[in-house]
Design an enzyme around this catalytic site. Structure first.
Site, PDB file in Angstrom:
ATOM      1  N   LYS B  55      35.967 148.205  53.351  1.00  0.00           N
ATOM      2  CA  LYS B  55      36.309 148.079  54.769  1.00  0.00           C
ATOM      3  C   LYS B  55      36.732 149.433  55.312  1.00  0.00           C
ATOM      4  O   LYS B  55      37.457 150.176  54.651  1.00  0.00           O
ATOM      5  CB  LYS B  55      37.439 147.052  54.928  1.00  0.00           C
ATOM      6  CG  LYS B  55      37.770 146.670  56.374  1.00  0.00           C
ATOM      7  CD  LYS B  55      38.812 145.544  56.402  1.00  0.00           C
ATOM      8  CE  LYS B  55      39.176 145.118  57.820  1.00  0.00           C
ATOM      9  NZ  LYS B  55      40.159 144.013  57.822  1.00  0.00           N
ATOM     10  N   SER B 130      39.053 140.121  60.744  1.00  0.00           N
ATOM     11  CA  SER B 130      38.526 141.427  61.094  1.00  0.00           C
ATOM     12  C   SER B 130      37.651 142.033  60.003  1.00  0.00           C
ATOM     13  O   SER B 130      36.930 142.993  60.270  1.00  0.00           O
ATOM     14  CB  SER B 130      39.670 142.393  61.415  1.00  0.00           C
ATOM     15  OG  SER B 130      40.443 142.646  60.252  1.00  0.00           O
ATOM     16  N   SER B 154      42.462 138.005  57.927  1.00  0.00           N
ATOM     17  CA  SER B 154      41.282 138.846  58.143  1.00  0.00           C
ATOM     18  C   SER B 154      40.355 138.987  56.939  1.00  0.00           C
ATOM     19  O   SER B 154      39.262 139.533  57.082  1.00  0.00           O
ATOM     20  CB  SER B 154      41.697 140.237  58.625  1.00  0.00           C
ATOM     21  OG  SER B 154      41.956 140.197  60.003  1.00  0.00           O
TER      22      SER B 154
END
Lengths: 100, 455
Positions: B55, B130, B154
């Site tokens: 990420k 997210s 997330s």
């Protein structure tokens, strides 16, 4: 706790956050922050007398390490990522403003 | 293995947009080096040659880390996050940095400054957020495993929407050193993978004490590899509770999958009951006071001085303001505003301090539930993947997508999402398994049993 937030409140908070808003943003956030604060009003109204706050999910203890010199991140590498640097330091515009 | 995944990237990344940056050449070179070491008889680690997606809010030395924000576009950290260093040491190959909601704020990956990621199961729908890029990368076969970060759900919510496994470990089990901070008391890094065993393999590599993170748990971690390999019999005698309050908000077809998961555990010898954890009802509002407050503080560092974007101004204050106005997107601005407001004089005690007291109530409610149950079960997300654009203009509707995941962030407890079939629309549904602090072993046993029951 009233959830009411005015446009002036929003502009004041924006100033505190160093986050200047356009007129459209100020209008949008006034409505949206009000809606969010209404949503959380139930929490603000809960009776929590005698309840200790939890700031952190772990019981925090002070962490110490041996007082020995260890290598940190490389200064030149850090400065190379800065928008402006000079003589081993970050370079910024005047702090006290410019003479008129 | 790296070549195979890079071919998948080549074929579909244009549609999915899981990555902010694909490191094809670098990954090939690393894989070649590893091949050479293997040929020389070296032990190159438990993740030798495994392609991993990271990420883009997790620092990678010399590789851009943007948090999907203009304010950090092009920034190359001078160090690796501890999790990245550990993955590399275990032989993993980083194939790219994945897209996210800007600074991990959002539930759909539509808040990225570089455009949304699309759900590989249906390109008209969101991948969740997210960590939507990481979830999509695994679901589309771009990487075997991925790292995400979970502040309010997330990792788990996009895992659910994309049909992959997503794990939020106990707070402090995995070092946050090198994770760009959003809400420090809630953030936790965790693995995303196609299978429970793969997720366990990654967790075993990244977990464990790190002196560089003072909130890291300073005790040995036994690992979950064995728990993830155990079959259904490993849940015999376990007490499983379906959380009423976390199920109440979900769509009926999603709830039906949770019920099916509970029946499967029952068939494997667990006992299933209804758990009531009333205080979790306050989790969502408490979260939307605590997280923005911490975010407004953490994001004060983006001022144009040390890294990333700088916008002009005649003095330093004007420069701060211009940089922040130009650098942040709408959701980040909204949360900075909310956080600054609830921390400001006159409101601090009524909002922020009150939310921290509610956090104590949530912890106590979980502790009470864990007297009766070994693990808890709920939907991960109240719905399956929704269409792009459906909720962007309504922050509250978007915030509701994390209604079932947030409580375990407030408590610091572990939780994971396990794919468990599909809803009426044919899209993936995730079942959430929650466990007490440092209860990763029992959580993985249950997850493995659920996975086995579908096979």
């Amino acid at each position: 706790m009233s959830g009411h937030i005015s446009r002036d409140d929003v502009l004041h908070v924006a100033r505190l956050a160093r986050l200047p808003l356009t007129d459209d943003e100020a209008d949008l956030f006034t409505g949206q922050l009000e809606a969010v604060l209404e949503h959380v009003a139930g929490v603000a109204a809960l009776d929590t007398a005698g309840v200790e706050p939890t700031a952190h999910p772990l019981p925090l203890e002070n962490v110490l390490r041996a007082d020995e010199v260890v290598a940190g991140v490389d200064r030149d590498e850090v400065l190379a990522q800065a928008p402006s640097a000079e003589s081993g330091r970050f370079r910024v515009p005047p702090v006290l403003g410019v003479e008129p | 293995m790296v070549e195979e995944h890079l071919a998948a990237v080549e074929a579909r990344e244009g549609d999915v947009h899981a990555f902010n940056l694909v490191l094809a050449e670098r990954a090939r070179a690393e894989a070649d080096t590893l091949d050479g070491r293997v040929a020389a008889g070296e032990d190159v680690g438990p993740l030798a040659g495994v392609p991993v997606a990271v990420k883009d809010n997790i620092c990678t030395r010399g590789v851009a880390t943007t948090c999907s924000s203009h304010v950090l576009a092009g920034w190359e950290p001078p160090y690796d996050a501890t999790v990245v260093a550990r993955l590399r040491r275990a032989g993993a190959v980083v194939v790219g940095k994945t897209n996210l909601d800007e600074f991990a704020m959002g539930s759909s990956t539509e808040n990225s400054a570089f455009g949304p990621t699309r759900n590989p199961h249906d390109l008209a729908r969101v991948p969740g957020g997210s960590s939507g890029g990481s979830a999509a990368a695994v679901a589309a076969g771009f990487a075997s495993v991925a790292l995400g970060s979970d502040t309010g759900g997330s990792i788990r919510q996009p895992a659910s929407l994309c049909g992959v496994v997503g794990v939020k470990p106990t707070y402090g089990l995995v070092s946050r050193y090198g994770l760009v901070a959003y809400a420090s008391s809630l953030d936790q890094i965790g693995p995303m993978a196609a299978t429970v065993a793969d997720a366990a393999l990654v967790l075993d590599v990244i977990a464990g004490h790190d002196p560089a993170d003072s909130t890291s748990v300073a005790r040995p971690f036994a690992g979950v590899g064995h728990a993830a390999r155990s079959d259904g019999a490993a849940v015999e005698g376990l007490r499983v509770g379906i959380v009423d309050e976390l199920t109440a908000e979900a769509n009926p077809d999603v709830v039906a999958r949770v019920e099916a998961a509970a029946r499967a555990l029952e068939a494997a010898g667990a006992s299933v009951g209804r758990a009531s954890v009333p205080a979790v009802a306050y989790s969502l509002p408490a979260y939307y006071l605590i997280a923005p407050a911490e975010a407004s503080s953490n994001l004060a560092r983006y001022d144009g001085v040390r890294y990333g974007l700088r916008a002009g101004g005649p003095d330093v204050d004007e420069m701060f303001c211009a940089t922040r106005a130009a650098g942040f997107g709408p959701e980040v601005k909204r949360r900075i505003m909310l956080g600054t407001y609830v921390l400001s004089a006159g409101y601090y005690d009524a909002y922020y301090a009150q939310a921290q007291r509610v956090r104590t109530l949530v912890l106590r409610a979980f502790e009470a539930a864990y007297e009766d149950f070994d693990v808890l079960l709920s939907p991960t997300s109240p719905t399956t993947a929704f269409p792009l654009g459906a909720k962007v203009s309504d922050p509250l509707a978007m915030y509701m997508m994390d209604v079932a995941t947030i409580a375990s962030n407030l408590a610091g407890h572990p939780a994971m999402s396990v794919p468990y079939g599909t809803g009426d629309d044919g899209l993936p549904v995730g079942v959430q398994v929650l466990a007490p602090a440092l209860g990763e072993t029992v959580m993985f046993r249950v997850a493995a049993a659920l996975e086995a029951s579908l096979a």
